[in-house]
Design a protein around this motif. Structure first.
Motif, PDB file in Angstrom:
ATOM      1  N   ARG A   8       2.167   1.753  -3.411  1.00  0.00           N
ATOM      2  CA  ARG A   8       1.371   2.194  -4.519  1.00  0.00           C
ATOM      3  C   ARG A   8       0.816   3.679  -4.261  1.00  0.00           C
ATOM      4  NH1 ARG A   8      -2.042  -0.737  -7.437  1.00  0.00           N
ATOM      5  NH2 ARG A   8      -1.612  -3.174  -7.529  1.00  0.00           N
ATOM      6  N   HIS A   9       0.907   4.097  -2.997  1.00  0.00           N
ATOM      7  CA  HIS A   9       0.542   5.408  -2.543  1.00  0.00           C
ATOM      8  C   HIS A   9       1.849   6.379  -3.104  1.00  0.00           C
ATOM      9  CE1 HIS A   9      -0.058   8.970  -0.091  1.00  0.00           C
ATOM     10  NE2 HIS A   9       1.019   8.924   0.298  1.00  0.00           N
ATOM     11  N   TYR A  18       0.882  -1.200  -0.126  1.00  0.00           N
ATOM     12  CA  TYR A  18       0.120  -0.014  -0.029  1.00  0.00           C
ATOM     13  C   TYR A  18       0.898   1.330   0.019  1.00  0.00           C
ATOM     14  CZ  TYR A  18      -4.139  -2.806   1.069  1.00  0.00           C
ATOM     15  OH  TYR A  18      -4.988  -3.817   0.959  1.00  0.00           O
ATOM     16  N   TYR A  36      -9.249   0.123  -9.473  1.00  0.00           N
ATOM     17  CA  TYR A  36      -8.901  -0.644  -7.969  1.00  0.00           C
ATOM     18  C   TYR A  36      -9.410  -2.103  -8.240  1.00  0.00           C
ATOM     19  CZ  TYR A  36     -13.574   0.677  -6.510  1.00  0.00           C
ATOM     20  OH  TYR A  36     -14.938   0.870  -6.525  1.00  0.00           O
ATOM     21  N   SER A  86       1.306   6.512  -7.066  1.00  0.00           N
ATOM     22  CA  SER A  86      -0.065   6.980  -7.683  1.00  0.00           C
ATOM     23  C   SER A  86       0.144   8.465  -7.152  1.00  0.00           C
ATOM     24  CB  SER A  86      -1.385   6.340  -6.982  1.00  0.00           C
ATOM     25  OG  SER A  86      -1.259   6.539  -5.330  1.00  0.00           O
ATOM     26  N   THR A  87       0.919   9.002  -6.361  1.00  0.00           N
ATOM     27  CA  THR A  87       0.893  10.566  -5.737  1.00  0.00           C
ATOM     28  C   THR A  87       2.080  11.188  -6.480  1.00  0.00           C
ATOM     29  OG1 THR A  87       2.298   9.797  -3.817  1.00  0.00           O
ATOM     30  CG2 THR A  87      -0.323  10.085  -3.842  1.00  0.00           C
ATOM     31  N   LYS A 129      -4.176   4.297 -12.133  1.00  0.00           N
ATOM     32  CA  LYS A 129      -4.615   5.126 -13.200  1.00  0.00           C
ATOM     33  C   LYS A 129      -3.876   4.695 -14.571  1.00  0.00           C
ATOM     34  CE  LYS A 129      -6.575   8.070 -10.709  1.00  0.00           C
ATOM     35  NZ  LYS A 129      -7.956   7.936 -10.692  1.00  0.00           N
ATOM     36  N   GLN A 169      -4.367   7.018   1.545  1.00  0.00           N
ATOM     37  CA  GLN A 169      -5.024   7.810   0.538  1.00  0.00           C
ATOM     38  C   GLN A 169      -5.370   8.996   1.104  1.00  0.00           C
ATOM     39  OE1 GLN A 169      -8.144   5.319  -0.965  1.00  0.00           O
ATOM     40  NE2 GLN A 169      -8.537   6.567  -2.971  1.00  0.00           N
ATOM     41  N   ARG A 229      -6.332   4.073  -7.482  1.00  0.00           N
ATOM     42  CA  ARG A 229      -4.773   4.244  -7.660  1.00  0.00           C
ATOM     43  C   ARG A 229      -4.160   3.990  -9.028  1.00  0.00           C
ATOM     44  NH1 ARG A 229      -4.495   2.745  -2.049  1.00  0.00           N
ATOM     45  NH2 ARG A 229      -4.181   4.253  -0.568  1.00  0.00           N
ATOM     46  N   SER A 286      -3.344  11.997  -0.119  1.00  0.00           N
ATOM     47  CA  SER A 286      -3.091  12.260  -1.779  1.00  0.00           C
ATOM     48  C   SER A 286      -3.131  13.438  -2.038  1.00  0.00           C
ATOM     49  CB  SER A 286      -4.026  11.186  -2.512  1.00  0.00           C
ATOM     50  OG  SER A 286      -4.190  11.535  -3.843  1.00  0.00           O
TER      51      SER A 286
END
Length: 531
Positions: free
Chosen positions: A159-160, A156, A477, A163-164, A499, A318, A497, A321
């Motif tokens: 992925r955070h 996680y 997701y 994605s950010t 995209k 999340q 996340r 974000s």
């Protein structure tokens, strides 16, 4: 006890006696025992022994839930006759050990079995008792659970971060387009052309609004919208962006026209309403940004908390974000002020792809409601379509629990029909900002992330549900979504996340997005953006 057998072998009489010896004493005539008497005596004893054997066997069988009539008799009478307990205590011993308090955290290098095969081999070699079996099993499961939790949290966190962060390809594209805007007059064309300006306020045309600071995402939304339109000349796309992205965005659409559709590119600084004075959304965003910068101590503190479940950690990450701090994510609440001369628009998120003609949306009767949206609590995909108010709002807080129903069906942002005339007759925008302030005062305890929770509150009672065909969710997701399922929807939404412009996108559905990019384009190719 005495057993008397008549000389004719027709009668057997059992009489009370003094002991076991009298039980085997047979009274009869003085003549010798006949073979018939011996035969029947042995037959009787054999039957008696078989019956006793069955009783003992049934009593020793563990875990039987259904039994024959004879078996049930054995289980009931066996313990009484032989003085044995009805059931084994092995399961209770195991349950007791497993239900005891948490065992100590295993040390690195301990001899705890690492796999199920190691555990079985150890149990076979040591012939352990029930308590040792349970303790070793509990230690192994606890160790594996700890490792699984650590791995999930690391996943996680990665992925955070993925994605950010801004991928270098997108950063490259924005820089190259900004340079092109400064050196090439063809990249600074007025959008739209002067003769097409009246179309921007023509209520007979189909107006779409896209608010984004992502040039590549905007290019896909625009290209898919026009490509699938039955009458492209009736399409008017209003692209709203921020000051830093305005030049690259204008350069892209100047160099990649979508005629006969009309495309307008405006920065927020170009709107008179936005620059006249105090703007509630900007004030709220400044306070929200300050609060979230210290939210739960940041990602390091969230990861260090060992008491939370991985899914809770993911939700808290999340909430950090940057997209939730972007004005692009909140600007939709001011559509009536941004477009005072329009009566109806369709608002699109930048992570959608249009796969069908959307002109029939203007024929939908919203029945006096403001917002036409797809509900998210009913559908075949229970992972995606199971969202209710309780999934977004904190109903342990009295402000929420006293005002809303936790089981009320939620709806989705991403593709919404807004009746601006009906909106202007309501106080939706004021309600939105009122609840934003309440959430800030409560230390973000009413909800933690996103623009949908305050949207659910502000548009409460003003939503008209439309057919789910118009908007398919979860492609960012739900990794089990197939191309066959996605191709059936008019609009697909990569919410989540993963995209489609990121490397963590799901490969099976990413082609639905990439097919609207021209990878031979010099800007796309120059920034190494690949399918």
């Amino acid at each position: 006890m005495q057993l008397q057998i008549s000389p004719s072998m027709r009668h057997v009489t059992v009489l009370p006696g003094k002991g076991v010896r009298d039980f085997i004493k047979v009274k009869g005539t003085s003549r010798k025992l006949s073979y018939k008497m011996v035969f029947y005596s042995l037959l009787f004893v054999t039957f008696l022994l078989r019956f006793v054997f069955v009783l003992m066997a049934m009593d020793t069988i563990e875990g039987e839930t259904e039994c024959s009539s004879l078996g049930c008799v054995g289980k009931k009478l066996g313990p009484r006759i032989w003085g044995r307990r009805l059931e084994s205590t092995v399961p209770e011993e195991i349950y007791r050990v497993l239900e005891e308090g948490k065992i100590e955290e295993p040390e690195r290098g301990s001899d705890i079995p690492q796999t199920l095969e190691d555990f079985i081999a150890e149990m076979k070699s040591n012939r352990s008792d029930a308590k040792t079996f349970a303790l070793r099993l509990k230690a192994m499961v606890s160790l594996l659970e700890q490792r699984t939790r650590t791995a999930k949290i690391q996943e996680y966190l990665y992925r955070h971060v993925a994605s950010t962060s801004i991928p270098k390809q997108l950063y490259c594209l924005a820089l190259k387009l900004a340079q092109e805007h400064s050196t090439n007059s063809g990249a600074r064309l007025r959008l739209p052309a002067p003769e097409r300006v009246p179309a921007l306020v023509d209520p007979s045309l189909h107006h779409f609004v896209l608010a984004t600071d992502n040039v590549l995402a905007a290019a896909v939304v625009a290209a898919s919208l026009v490509a699938n339109s039955v009458q492209p000349s009736s399409v008017v796309l209003h692209v709203i962006t921020d000051r830093k992205t305005h030049a690259p965005m204008q350069a892209w659409f100047s160099l990649h026209p979508l005629e006969p559709a009309v495309v307008e590119v405006k920065g927020l600084h170009h709107f008179d309403w936005f620059t006249r004075g105090r703007v509630p959304v900007m004030e709220a965003m400044e306070k929200d940004r300050a609060a979230r910068s210290q939210f739960r101590g940041g990602s390091s503190a969230i990861i260090a908390d060992g008491s939370e479940k991985p899914v809770v950690v993911a939700a808290k990450l999340q909430a950090l974000s940057p997209k939730y701090q972007s004005v692009m994510n909140h600007i939709r609440i001011h559509l009536p002020e941004l477009f005072p001369r329009l009566n109806k628009v369709v608002f699109l998120d930048d992570d959608v792809v249009i796969q069908s003609d959307l002109s029939p949306l203007w024929d939908i009767d919203l029945q006096g409601k403001v917002n036409g949206a797809v509900e998210t609590c009913r559908g075949s995909d229970k992972f995606v379509m199971s969202k209710r108010f309780k999934n977004y709002l904190n109903f342990s807080h009295p402000l929420i629990s006293e005002s809303f129903d936790p089981n009320e069906c939620a709806w989705a942002y991403g593709m919404n029909i807004f009746d601006l005339d009906a909106w202007r007759k309501t106080n939706i925008s004021l309600t939105y900002h009122h609840w934003l302030r309440k959430n800030l005062k409560s230390d973000l305890s009413l909800w933690q992330l996103g623009t949908l929770p305050p949207g659910l509150i502000a548009f409460h009672g003003h939503v008209h549900i439309i057919d789910p065909y118009w908007h398919m969710l979860g492609l960012g997701y739900q990794e089990n979504t197939t191309i066959a399922d996605a191709e059936k929807a008019a609009v697909i939404h990569f919410n989540g996340r993963a995209k489609p412009w990121l490397d963590i996108a799901f490969p099976q559905v990413r082609p639905l997005w990439t097919k609207y990019l021209n990878f031979s384009d010099k800007f796309i190719r120059g920034c190494n953006i690949r399918a």
